[in-house]
Design a protein around this motif. Structure first.
Motif, PDB file in Angstrom:
ATOM      1  N   SER A  51       0.815  -1.218   0.000  1.00  0.00           N
ATOM      2  CA  SER A  51       0.000   0.000   0.000  1.00  0.00           C
ATOM      3  C   SER A  51       0.849   1.267   0.000  1.00  0.00           C
ATOM      4  CB  SER A  51      -0.922  -0.006   1.226  1.00  0.00           C
ATOM      5  OG  SER A  51      -0.166  -0.083   2.430  1.00  0.00           O
ATOM      6  N   ASP A  52       2.098   1.174   0.475  1.00  0.00           N
ATOM      7  CA  ASP A  52       2.944   2.364   0.540  1.00  0.00           C
ATOM      8  C   ASP A  52       3.898   2.479  -0.653  1.00  0.00           C
ATOM      9  OD1 ASP A  52       4.687   0.301   1.094  1.00  0.00           O
ATOM     10  OD2 ASP A  52       5.680   1.326   2.764  1.00  0.00           O
ATOM     11  N   TRP A  53       3.675   1.688  -1.721  1.00  0.00           N
ATOM     12  CA  TRP A  53       4.626   1.695  -2.829  1.00  0.00           C
ATOM     13  C   TRP A  53       4.701   3.057  -3.520  1.00  0.00           C
ATOM     14  CZ3 TRP A  53       8.670  -1.022  -3.514  1.00  0.00           C
ATOM     15  CH2 TRP A  53       9.347  -1.035  -4.749  1.00  0.00           C
ATOM     16  N   ALA A  54       3.577   3.763  -3.617  1.00  0.00           N
ATOM     17  CA  ALA A  54       3.594   5.099  -4.235  1.00  0.00           C
ATOM     18  C   ALA A  54       4.526   6.034  -3.461  1.00  0.00           C
ATOM     19  CB  ALA A  54       2.189   5.681  -4.283  1.00  0.00           C
ATOM     20  N   LYS A  55       4.533   5.895  -2.144  1.00  0.00           N
ATOM     21  CA  LYS A  55       5.431   6.718  -1.321  1.00  0.00           C
ATOM     22  C   LYS A  55       6.884   6.321  -1.559  1.00  0.00           C
ATOM     23  CE  LYS A  55       6.468   8.042   3.447  1.00  0.00           C
ATOM     24  NZ  LYS A  55       6.131   7.864   4.889  1.00  0.00           N
ATOM     25  N   VAL A  56       7.147   5.017  -1.715  1.00  0.00           N
ATOM     26  CA  VAL A  56       8.505   4.550  -1.995  1.00  0.00           C
ATOM     27  C   VAL A  56       9.006   5.165  -3.305  1.00  0.00           C
ATOM     28  CG1 VAL A  56       9.918   2.513  -2.558  1.00  0.00           C
ATOM     29  CG2 VAL A  56       8.231   2.392  -0.715  1.00  0.00           C
ATOM     30  N   VAL A  57       8.147   5.148  -4.332  1.00  0.00           N
ATOM     31  CA  VAL A  57       8.532   5.713  -5.634  1.00  0.00           C
ATOM     32  C   VAL A  57       8.782   7.211  -5.520  1.00  0.00           C
ATOM     33  CG1 VAL A  57       7.768   6.125  -8.011  1.00  0.00           C
ATOM     34  CG2 VAL A  57       7.343   3.908  -6.938  1.00  0.00           C
ATOM     35  N   ASP A  58       7.914   7.924  -4.797  1.00  0.00           N
ATOM     36  CA  ASP A  58       8.109   9.371  -4.620  1.00  0.00           C
ATOM     37  C   ASP A  58       9.435   9.663  -3.920  1.00  0.00           C
ATOM     38  OD1 ASP A  58       5.759  10.094  -5.863  1.00  0.00           O
ATOM     39  OD2 ASP A  58       4.585  10.147  -3.999  1.00  0.00           O
ATOM     40  N   GLU A  59       9.730   8.924  -2.868  1.00  0.00           N
ATOM     41  CA  GLU A  59      10.984   9.124  -2.143  1.00  0.00           C
ATOM     42  C   GLU A  59      12.184   8.763  -3.019  1.00  0.00           C
ATOM     43  OE1 GLU A  59      11.469  10.537   0.868  1.00  0.00           O
ATOM     44  OE2 GLU A  59       9.319  10.992   0.715  1.00  0.00           O
ATOM     45  N   ALA A  60      12.016   7.734  -3.848  1.00  0.00           N
ATOM     46  CA  ALA A  60      13.094   7.336  -4.759  1.00  0.00           C
ATOM     47  C   ALA A  60      13.400   8.442  -5.757  1.00  0.00           C
ATOM     48  CB  ALA A  60      12.708   6.056  -5.494  1.00  0.00           C
ATOM     49  N   ASN A  61      12.360   9.080  -6.270  1.00  0.00           N
ATOM     50  CA  ASN A  61      12.569  10.194  -7.194  1.00  0.00           C
ATOM     51  C   ASN A  61      13.293  11.347  -6.523  1.00  0.00           C
ATOM     52  OD1 ASN A  61      11.471   9.250  -9.665  1.00  0.00           O
ATOM     53  ND2 ASN A  61       9.394   9.565  -8.895  1.00  0.00           N
ATOM     54  N   LYS A  62      13.014  11.568  -5.240  1.00  0.00           N
ATOM     55  CA  LYS A  62      13.706  12.627  -4.508  1.00  0.00           C
ATOM     56  C   LYS A  62      15.180  12.273  -4.294  1.00  0.00           C
ATOM     57  CE  LYS A  62       9.519  14.035  -2.001  1.00  0.00           C
ATOM     58  NZ  LYS A  62       8.845  14.024  -0.668  1.00  0.00           N
ATOM     59  N   GLU A  63      15.441  11.000  -3.985  1.00  0.00           N
ATOM     60  CA  GLU A  63      16.831  10.574  -3.806  1.00  0.00           C
ATOM     61  C   GLU A  63      17.608  10.714  -5.110  1.00  0.00           C
ATOM     62  OE1 GLU A  63      15.914   7.225  -0.308  1.00  0.00           O
ATOM     63  OE2 GLU A  63      16.319   6.612  -2.375  1.00  0.00           O
ATOM     64  N   GLY A  64      16.980  10.323  -6.216  1.00  0.00           N
ATOM     65  CA  GLY A  64      17.515  10.619  -7.543  1.00  0.00           C
ATOM     66  C   GLY A  64      18.697   9.796  -8.024  1.00  0.00           C
ATOM     67  N   GLU A  65      19.146   8.808  -7.242  1.00  0.00           N
ATOM     68  CA  GLU A  65      20.341   8.067  -7.643  1.00  0.00           C
ATOM     69  C   GLU A  65      20.344   6.677  -7.009  1.00  0.00           C
ATOM     70  OE1 GLU A  65      24.984   9.193  -8.069  1.00  0.00           O
ATOM     71  OE2 GLU A  65      24.283   9.186  -6.005  1.00  0.00           O
ATOM     72  N   VAL A  66      20.929   5.719  -7.727  1.00  0.00           N
ATOM     73  CA  VAL A  66      21.213   4.386  -7.206  1.00  0.00           C
ATOM     74  C   VAL A  66      22.686   4.100  -7.480  1.00  0.00           C
ATOM     75  CG1 VAL A  66      20.751   1.914  -7.365  1.00  0.00           C
ATOM     76  CG2 VAL A  66      18.880   3.535  -7.672  1.00  0.00           C
ATOM     77  N   ILE A  67      23.402   3.601  -6.474  1.00  0.00           N
ATOM     78  CA  ILE A  67      24.798   3.189  -6.667  1.00  0.00           C
ATOM     79  C   ILE A  67      24.805   1.676  -6.816  1.00  0.00           C
ATOM     80  CG2 ILE A  67      27.134   3.217  -5.740  1.00  0.00           C
ATOM     81  CD1 ILE A  67      26.342   5.721  -4.151  1.00  0.00           C
ATOM     82  N   PHE A  68      25.202   1.228  -7.992  1.00  0.00           N
ATOM     83  CA  PHE A  68      24.999  -0.149  -8.454  1.00  0.00           C
ATOM     84  C   PHE A  68      26.345  -0.824  -8.644  1.00  0.00           C
ATOM     85  CE2 PHE A  68      23.573  -2.842 -12.268  1.00  0.00           C
ATOM     86  CZ  PHE A  68      22.837  -3.742 -11.523  1.00  0.00           C
ATOM     87  N   TYR A  69      26.737  -1.675  -7.684  1.00  0.00           N
ATOM     88  CA  TYR A  69      27.977  -2.430  -7.811  1.00  0.00           C
ATOM     89  C   TYR A  69      27.677  -3.690  -8.623  1.00  0.00           C
ATOM     90  CZ  TYR A  69      30.767   0.209  -4.354  1.00  0.00           C
ATOM     91  OH  TYR A  69      31.471   1.184  -3.687  1.00  0.00           O
ATOM     92  N   THR A  70      28.323  -3.834  -9.761  1.00  0.00           N
ATOM     93  CA  THR A  70      28.001  -4.941 -10.643  1.00  0.00           C
ATOM     94  C   THR A  70      29.221  -5.383 -11.437  1.00  0.00           C
ATOM     95  OG1 THR A  70      26.530  -5.684 -12.443  1.00  0.00           O
ATOM     96  CG2 THR A  70      27.299  -3.401 -12.534  1.00  0.00           C
TER      97      THR A  70
END
Length: 370
Positions: A51-70
């Motif tokens: 139910s809180d996934w929309a909030k997760v997406v909004d917060e993710a957009n605010k964070e604006g970055e993912v650091i991806f070790y691959t």
């Protein structure tokens, strides 16, 4: 039953860092992603969005970055990120990559020196498995935290296990033998890994060195379990050359330096095959299934963005693109398209990702490396 490969990408030498983002079709900067649009795309893949996934997406957009070790090859990683950015243009993915044998050690050193805070948001490589097993309190329990990655609900049960509950199998594939078709022809062509112990392959083999990572130790141990304890000694008797990673194996066979190499998969040889190199992959009757796993550190700098990117990678849309780009299959039951090209039969042998010190010693000793 469909599954996708780990195509473990390897970059030798200095660590490369790449920031990848996709500009809008208008030619300007990235436009704000609609949370509802992103949710509707993910809702096609999973009926289990919390139910809180929309909030997760909004917060993710605010964070604006993912650091991806691959350890994905950069061309493959960049295509995956471009696909993600068509849905989430405001979340940039910063790739940190290194040789397979180095990246896990680098992450551990960085985290230890930072007081326990994670320098990465996502660890994307099976080479991290030993570290995750040793430092379990550093990572999210993906079986226990069921809403952390909603798309995981669409996966087959063995994507995570009780033994391996802090990583998810994001891709799976059969390990294969690679031969140079100018040097191995007709009846000399191996039909399984077992054939590589024959006298005709003496001084003609190249193999990934199990001293670089337990992932390769686990592979060789799976062969020993399949063919018996003498098998690895038979390989050693043919005096193979050992190199640090699968890239070195593939390049050597393609150049004709060696006639056959192991272990390889389609993702690792795709560029060589596209360039018409004289190579051929052989699975034969002895498939060992491996894959790429993904872990999510706690105390990460961008946890919401990590969840959104990780969930997209696991979604049917992300899996289908991954299968096409990486030449792998998928354990997502909803994934179609390119994922259906890599089929894993029921009852296939999945190699383990970690080993005990006793198993490591036995494998290295049998191969003459200890």
């Amino acid at each position: 039953m469909k599954v996708s490969p780990h195509r473990r990408g390897i970059v030798s030498g200095a660590t490369m860092i790449l920031i990848a983002s996709l500009l809008s079709a208008c030619g300007g900067g990235a436009q704000p992603a609609s949370t509802s649009a992103a949710q509707s795309i993910e809702a096609k893949d999973s009926a289990n969005l919390p139910s809180d996934w929309a909030k997760v997406v909004d917060e993710a957009n605010k964070e604006g970055e993912v650091i991806f070790y691959t350890t994905l090859p950069n061309d493959q990683a960049t295509k995956m990120i471009a696909g993600f950015n068509t849905v989430y243009p405001n979340i940039k993915v910063r790739i940190v990559t290194d040789a397979t044998a180095s990246l896990a050690n680098r992450y551990q050193q960085e985290r230890t020196s930072s007081g326990g805070n994670s320098p990465a948001d996502i660890l994307h490589s099976s080479s991290f498995e030993a570290l995750v097993a040793a430092q379990q309190d550093w990572f999210h329990d993906l079986r226990g935290e069921k809403d952390f990655l909603p798309s995981l609900a669409d996966f087959k049960e063995n994507a995570t296990t009780e033994e391996r509950k802090r990583t998810v199998l994001v891709a799976a594939y059969p390990w294969q033998v690679l031969v140079n078709t100018n040097k191995v022809q007709g009846s000399a062509e191996p039909t399984s890994f077992k054939d590589l112990t024959k006298d005709e392959f003496k001084d003609k083999l190249i193999m990934s060195d199990p001293r670089t990572t337990d992932y390769f130790v686990a592979f060789y141990n799976a062969l020993a379990e399949k063919f018996g304890p003498e098998y690895l000694r038979g390989l050693a008797a043919n005096q193979p050359k050992f190199v640090a990673d699968a890239n070195g194996v593939a390049q050597s066979v393609a150049a004709g330096e060696k006639a056959a190499g192991l272990p390889l998969n389609a993702g690792r040889t795709a560029a060589l095959e596209a360039a018409k190199a004289p190579v051929k992959r052989i699975t034969g009757d002895s498939a060992i299934i491996a894959g790429t796993t993904m872990a999510f550190p706690n105390k990460a700098p961008h946890e919401n963005a990590a969840r959104v990117f990780g969930n997209w990678l696991l979604s049917a849309e992300g899996q289908e693109l991954g299968c096409d780009v990486q030449k792998v299959g998928s354990l997502n039951k909803l994934a179609k398209g390119a994922c259906e090209k890599t089929e894993i039969p029921e009852g296939s042998t999945f190699q383990k990702f970690t080993v005990t010190s006793a198993v490591r010693d036995e494998v290295l000793g049998s191969l003459g490396l200890k």
